[in-house]
Design a protein around this motif. Structure first.
Motif, PDB file in Angstrom:
ATOM      1  N   ASP A  58       8.644  -1.025  -4.984  1.00  0.00           N
ATOM      2  CA  ASP A  58       7.434  -1.651  -5.494  1.00  0.00           C
ATOM      3  C   ASP A  58       6.519  -0.553  -6.016  1.00  0.00           C
ATOM      4  O   ASP A  58       5.990   0.238  -5.233  1.00  0.00           O
ATOM      5  CB  ASP A  58       6.742  -2.447  -4.388  1.00  0.00           C
ATOM      6  CG  ASP A  58       5.497  -3.171  -4.881  1.00  0.00           C
ATOM      7  OD1 ASP A  58       5.344  -3.333  -6.110  1.00  0.00           O
ATOM      8  OD2 ASP A  58       4.691  -3.586  -4.037  1.00  0.00           O
ATOM      9  N   SER A  61       2.757  -0.413  -4.462  1.00  0.00           N
ATOM     10  CA  SER A  61       2.529   0.086  -3.101  1.00  0.00           C
ATOM     11  C   SER A  61       3.391   1.308  -2.765  1.00  0.00           C
ATOM     12  O   SER A  61       3.286   1.843  -1.668  1.00  0.00           O
ATOM     13  CB  SER A  61       2.807  -1.019  -2.085  1.00  0.00           C
ATOM     14  OG  SER A  61       4.172  -1.380  -2.129  1.00  0.00           O
ATOM     15  N   HIS A  62       4.261   1.725  -3.689  1.00  0.00           N
ATOM     16  CA  HIS A  62       5.177   2.860  -3.462  1.00  0.00           C
ATOM     17  C   HIS A  62       5.975   2.658  -2.174  1.00  0.00           C
ATOM     18  O   HIS A  62       6.048   3.539  -1.326  1.00  0.00           O
ATOM     19  CB  HIS A  62       4.424   4.193  -3.425  1.00  0.00           C
ATOM     20  CG  HIS A  62       3.659   4.463  -4.660  1.00  0.00           C
ATOM     21  ND1 HIS A  62       4.257   4.817  -5.848  1.00  0.00           N
ATOM     22  CD2 HIS A  62       2.338   4.408  -4.911  1.00  0.00           C
ATOM     23  CE1 HIS A  62       3.331   4.983  -6.765  1.00  0.00           C
ATOM     24  NE2 HIS A  62       2.165   4.727  -6.237  1.00  0.00           N
ATOM     25  N   SER A  63       6.564   1.474  -2.045  1.00  0.00           N
ATOM     26  CA  SER A  63       7.350   1.165  -0.854  1.00  0.00           C
ATOM     27  C   SER A  63       8.635   0.458  -1.269  1.00  0.00           C
ATOM     28  O   SER A  63       8.832   0.139  -2.439  1.00  0.00           O
ATOM     29  CB  SER A  63       6.541   0.283   0.098  1.00  0.00           C
ATOM     30  OG  SER A  63       6.261  -0.956  -0.531  1.00  0.00           O
TER      31      SER A  63
END
Length: 112
Positions: A58, A61-63
């Protein structure tokens, strides 16, 4: 679940080989989209939103699974291979705090 883990491990291995342990967001995003294009059954839309690749990576959200695998790989890097290093700072009260500091490759200047 085991097949997803193997897929993520294989894809991240290829990404690290091509781009290093700190690939750009675009590379991770392209990888997540190509996984869904190749295996459409792995597409998951949360609450009917998104394009279905966000559980792999994602960008907002950098996840995601890819980012988690990269994080785990980075934890085992040697100190000289890391981009971020933990440094200890002592405050005026004598307390010691540890935080992550960014170290850039081109920043060889010192503040005078």
């Amino acid at each position: 679940m085991q097949s997803r883990k193997l897929l993520v491990k294989t894809c991240i291995g290829d990404l690290v080989e091509r781009c290093g342990f700190y690939p750009l967001n675009g590379g991770k995003l392209d990888l997540a989209k190509s996984i869904i294009a190749t295996f459409p059954s792995l597409s998951v839309q949360v609450a009917g939103q998104g394009e279905g690749f966000e559980h792999f990576y994602d960008p907002a959200s950098h996840s995601g699974f890819l980012e988690i695998k990269l994080h785990n790989l980075r934890c085992n890097l040697q100190q000289e291979e890391r981009r971020y290093r933990k440094r200890k700072v002592t405050s005026d009260q004598g307390e010691t705090h540890t935080f992550n500091a960014t170290e850039t490759e081109n920043d060889n200047t010192t503040n005078e």
